[in-house]
Motif scaffolding. Structure first.
Motif, PDB file in Angstrom:
ATOM      1  N   LYS A  17       0.628  -1.711   0.443  1.00  0.00           N
ATOM      2  CA  LYS A  17       0.304  -0.427   0.132  1.00  0.00           C
ATOM      3  C   LYS A  17       0.850   1.441  -0.194  1.00  0.00           C
ATOM      4  O   LYS A  17       0.549   2.345  -0.763  1.00  0.00           O
ATOM      5  CB  LYS A  17      -1.042  -0.212   1.077  1.00  0.00           C
ATOM      6  N   ILE A  18       1.763   1.290   0.757  1.00  0.00           N
ATOM      7  CA  ILE A  18       3.007   2.281   0.856  1.00  0.00           C
ATOM      8  C   ILE A  18       3.629   2.576  -0.654  1.00  0.00           C
ATOM      9  O   ILE A  18       3.514   4.318  -0.589  1.00  0.00           O
ATOM     10  CB  ILE A  18       4.047   2.256   1.820  1.00  0.00           C
ATOM     11  N   LEU A  19       3.857   1.505  -1.617  1.00  0.00           N
ATOM     12  CA  LEU A  19       4.504   1.414  -2.606  1.00  0.00           C
ATOM     13  C   LEU A  19       3.520   2.342  -3.055  1.00  0.00           C
ATOM     14  O   LEU A  19       3.630   3.670  -4.077  1.00  0.00           O
ATOM     15  CB  LEU A  19       5.632   0.202  -3.088  1.00  0.00           C
ATOM     16  N   GLU A  20       2.315   1.789  -3.507  1.00  0.00           N
ATOM     17  CA  GLU A  20       1.567   2.696  -4.451  1.00  0.00           C
ATOM     18  C   GLU A  20       0.976   3.857  -4.067  1.00  0.00           C
ATOM     19  O   GLU A  20       0.817   4.620  -4.971  1.00  0.00           O
ATOM     20  CB  GLU A  20       0.123   1.626  -3.764  1.00  0.00           C
ATOM     21  N   ILE A  21       1.096   4.008  -2.935  1.00  0.00           N
ATOM     22  CA  ILE A  21       0.946   5.662  -2.764  1.00  0.00           C
ATOM     23  C   ILE A  21       1.655   6.386  -3.173  1.00  0.00           C
ATOM     24  O   ILE A  21       2.226   7.615  -3.878  1.00  0.00           O
ATOM     25  CB  ILE A  21       0.732   6.065  -1.092  1.00  0.00           C
ATOM     26  N   GLN A  22       3.197   5.739  -2.385  1.00  0.00           N
ATOM     27  CA  GLN A  22       4.473   6.906  -3.143  1.00  0.00           C
ATOM     28  C   GLN A  22       4.498   6.559  -4.641  1.00  0.00           C
ATOM     29  O   GLN A  22       4.721   7.980  -5.174  1.00  0.00           O
ATOM     30  CB  GLN A  22       5.669   6.359  -2.894  1.00  0.00           C
ATOM     31  N   LYS A  23       4.309   5.521  -4.659  1.00  0.00           N
ATOM     32  CA  LYS A  23       4.051   5.778  -6.749  1.00  0.00           C
ATOM     33  C   LYS A  23       3.143   7.111  -7.338  1.00  0.00           C
ATOM     34  O   LYS A  23       3.585   7.407  -8.272  1.00  0.00           O
ATOM     35  CB  LYS A  23       4.296   4.785  -7.460  1.00  0.00           C
ATOM     36  N   GLU A  24       2.295   6.579  -6.983  1.00  0.00           N
ATOM     37  CA  GLU A  24       1.516   7.790  -7.779  1.00  0.00           C
ATOM     38  C   GLU A  24       1.389   9.321  -6.560  1.00  0.00           C
ATOM     39  O   GLU A  24       1.379   9.895  -7.651  1.00  0.00           O
ATOM     40  CB  GLU A  24      -0.565   7.279  -6.534  1.00  0.00           C
ATOM     41  N   ALA A  25       1.829   9.471  -6.274  1.00  0.00           N
ATOM     42  CA  ALA A  25       2.570  11.110  -5.440  1.00  0.00           C
ATOM     43  C   ALA A  25       3.446  11.384  -6.230  1.00  0.00           C
ATOM     44  O   ALA A  25       3.797  12.956  -6.394  1.00  0.00           O
ATOM     45  CB  ALA A  25       2.862  10.377  -3.780  1.00  0.00           C
ATOM     46  N   PHE A  26       4.142  10.836  -6.565  1.00  0.00           N
ATOM     47  CA  PHE A  26       5.976  11.078  -7.166  1.00  0.00           C
ATOM     48  C   PHE A  26       5.751  10.832  -8.444  1.00  0.00           C
ATOM     49  O   PHE A  26       6.431  11.070  -9.459  1.00  0.00           O
ATOM     50  CB  PHE A  26       7.246  10.363  -6.959  1.00  0.00           C
ATOM     51  N   LYS A  27       4.429  10.503  -9.283  1.00  0.00           N
ATOM     52  CA  LYS A  27       4.881   9.867 -10.514  1.00  0.00           C
ATOM     53  C   LYS A  27       4.628  11.206 -11.427  1.00  0.00           C
ATOM     54  O   LYS A  27       6.023  11.466 -12.531  1.00  0.00           O
ATOM     55  CB  LYS A  27       3.468   9.573 -11.096  1.00  0.00           C
ATOM     56  N   GLN A  28       4.561  12.387 -10.917  1.00  0.00           N
ATOM     57  CA  GLN A  28       4.229  13.341 -12.105  1.00  0.00           C
ATOM     58  C   GLN A  28       5.476  13.730 -12.059  1.00  0.00           C
ATOM     59  O   GLN A  28       5.755  14.869 -13.638  1.00  0.00           O
ATOM     60  CB  GLN A  28       2.829  14.365 -11.785  1.00  0.00           C
ATOM     61  N   LEU A  29       6.243  14.062 -10.936  1.00  0.00           N
ATOM     62  CA  LEU A  29       7.371  14.783 -11.511  1.00  0.00           C
ATOM     63  C   LEU A  29       8.541  13.866 -11.617  1.00  0.00           C
ATOM     64  O   LEU A  29       9.004  14.495 -12.611  1.00  0.00           O
ATOM     65  CB  LEU A  29       7.684  14.848  -9.343  1.00  0.00           C
ATOM     66  N   TYR A  30       8.306  12.483 -11.819  1.00  0.00           N
ATOM     67  CA  TYR A  30       9.179  12.212 -12.103  1.00  0.00           C
ATOM     68  C   TYR A  30       8.861  12.076 -13.792  1.00  0.00           C
ATOM     69  O   TYR A  30       9.999  12.047 -14.932  1.00  0.00           O
ATOM     70  CB  TYR A  30       9.224  10.066 -11.925  1.00  0.00           C
ATOM     71  N   LEU A  31       8.075  11.689 -14.368  1.00  0.00           N
ATOM     72  CA  LEU A  31       7.111  12.026 -15.713  1.00  0.00           C
ATOM     73  C   LEU A  31       8.210  13.604 -16.109  1.00  0.00           C
ATOM     74  O   LEU A  31       8.482  13.726 -17.260  1.00  0.00           O
ATOM     75  CB  LEU A  31       6.355  12.305 -16.039  1.00  0.00           C
ATOM     76  N   VAL A  64      -8.498   8.406   5.755  1.00  0.00           N
ATOM     77  CA  VAL A  64      -9.666   9.231   6.015  1.00  0.00           C
ATOM     78  C   VAL A  64     -10.739   8.501   5.824  1.00  0.00           C
ATOM     79  O   VAL A  64     -10.513   7.491   5.279  1.00  0.00           O
ATOM     80  CB  VAL A  64      -9.845  10.603   5.137  1.00  0.00           C
ATOM     81  N   ASN A  65     -11.128   8.508   7.145  1.00  0.00           N
ATOM     82  CA  ASN A  65     -12.926   7.447   6.304  1.00  0.00           C
ATOM     83  C   ASN A  65     -12.366   6.277   6.118  1.00  0.00           C
ATOM     84  O   ASN A  65     -12.986   5.559   5.637  1.00  0.00           O
ATOM     85  CB  ASN A  65     -13.957   8.092   5.668  1.00  0.00           C
ATOM     86  N   PHE A  66     -11.271   5.296   7.820  1.00  0.00           N
ATOM     87  CA  PHE A  66     -10.483   4.421   6.791  1.00  0.00           C
ATOM     88  C   PHE A  66     -10.615   3.826   5.158  1.00  0.00           C
ATOM     89  O   PHE A  66     -10.512   2.772   5.061  1.00  0.00           O
ATOM     90  CB  PHE A  66     -11.724   3.397   7.144  1.00  0.00           C
ATOM     91  N   ILE A  67      -9.973   5.144   4.487  1.00  0.00           N
ATOM     92  CA  ILE A  67      -9.462   5.025   2.882  1.00  0.00           C
ATOM     93  C   ILE A  67      -8.312   5.636   3.343  1.00  0.00           C
ATOM     94  O   ILE A  67      -7.927   6.864   4.190  1.00  0.00           O
ATOM     95  CB  ILE A  67     -10.025   6.356   2.478  1.00  0.00           C
ATOM     96  N   ASN A  68      -7.039   4.679   3.165  1.00  0.00           N
ATOM     97  CA  ASN A  68      -5.405   5.088   2.849  1.00  0.00           C
ATOM     98  C   ASN A  68      -5.702   6.578   2.379  1.00  0.00           C
ATOM     99  O   ASN A  68      -5.889   6.109   0.833  1.00  0.00           O
ATOM    100  CB  ASN A  68      -5.009   4.224   2.458  1.00  0.00           C
ATOM    101  N   VAL A  69      -4.906   7.610   2.378  1.00  0.00           N
ATOM    102  CA  VAL A  69      -4.976   8.605   1.399  1.00  0.00           C
ATOM    103  C   VAL A  69      -3.128   8.249   1.520  1.00  0.00           C
ATOM    104  O   VAL A  69      -3.434  10.265   1.038  1.00  0.00           O
ATOM    105  CB  VAL A  69      -6.012  10.061   1.666  1.00  0.00           C
ATOM    106  N   GLY A  70      -2.335   8.209   2.239  1.00  0.00           N
ATOM    107  CA  GLY A  70      -0.892   9.050   2.311  1.00  0.00           C
ATOM    108  C   GLY A  70      -0.029   8.399   3.369  1.00  0.00           C
ATOM    109  O   GLY A  70      -0.607   6.756   3.811  1.00  0.00           O
ATOM    110  N   PHE A  71       0.994   8.545   3.551  1.00  0.00           N
ATOM    111  CA  PHE A  71       1.878   7.533   4.666  1.00  0.00           C
ATOM    112  C   PHE A  71       2.594   8.409   4.662  1.00  0.00           C
ATOM    113  O   PHE A  71       2.966   9.762   3.815  1.00  0.00           O
ATOM    114  CB  PHE A  71       2.466   6.401   4.427  1.00  0.00           C
ATOM    115  N   ILE A  72       3.043   8.216   6.827  1.00  0.00           N
ATOM    116  CA  ILE A  72       4.440   9.219   7.297  1.00  0.00           C
ATOM    117  C   ILE A  72       5.156   7.974   6.965  1.00  0.00           C
ATOM    118  O   ILE A  72       5.000   7.236   7.805  1.00  0.00           O
ATOM    119  CB  ILE A  72       4.226   9.967   7.897  1.00  0.00           C
ATOM    120  N   ARG A  73       6.980   8.827   7.353  1.00  0.00           N
ATOM    121  CA  ARG A  73       8.154   7.770   7.847  1.00  0.00           C
ATOM    122  C   ARG A  73       8.424   7.973   8.850  1.00  0.00           C
ATOM    123  O   ARG A  73       9.068   9.264   9.001  1.00  0.00           O
ATOM    124  CB  ARG A  73       8.757   7.486   6.656  1.00  0.00           C
TER     125      ARG A  73
END
Length: 83
Positions: A17-31, A64-73
């Motif tokens: 789940k963390i990897l999916e969130i991270q890929k989604e969050a940084f995809k546009q910057l990577y592209l 948020v409302n039991f839906i994963n919206v992000g993560f912190i380390r």
């Protein structure tokens, strides 16, 4: 009303789940910049697992409302007295 909470990651299965969130969050910057060396978008599950295994490193899913919206380390010093 929104219910926001931090869910401590305690099992390796949550690392996907963390990897999916991270890929989604940084995809546009990577592209845009194509930074293959330091972009979080290029990290693998093995990279996340290595960080997860560090004794002074903790991941938390943000829900948020039991839906994963992000993560912190959070990384602490060796005696875990400061982050």
């Amino acid at each position: 009303m929104e219910n926001t909470l931090l869910y401590p990651v305690q099992e390796r299965k949550d690392l996907l789940k963390i990897l999916e969130i991270q890929k989604e969050a940084f995809k546009q910057l990577y592209l845009k910049y194509r930074d293959r060396e330091t972009s979080p978008y290029k990290e693998t599950l093995q990279d996340i697992e290595r960080k997860f295994a560090m004794v002074n490193s903790r991941y938390y899913l943000i829900q948020v409302n039991f839906i994963n919206v992000g993560f912190i380390r959070i990384i602490t010093n060796r005696n875990k007295s400061a982050a």
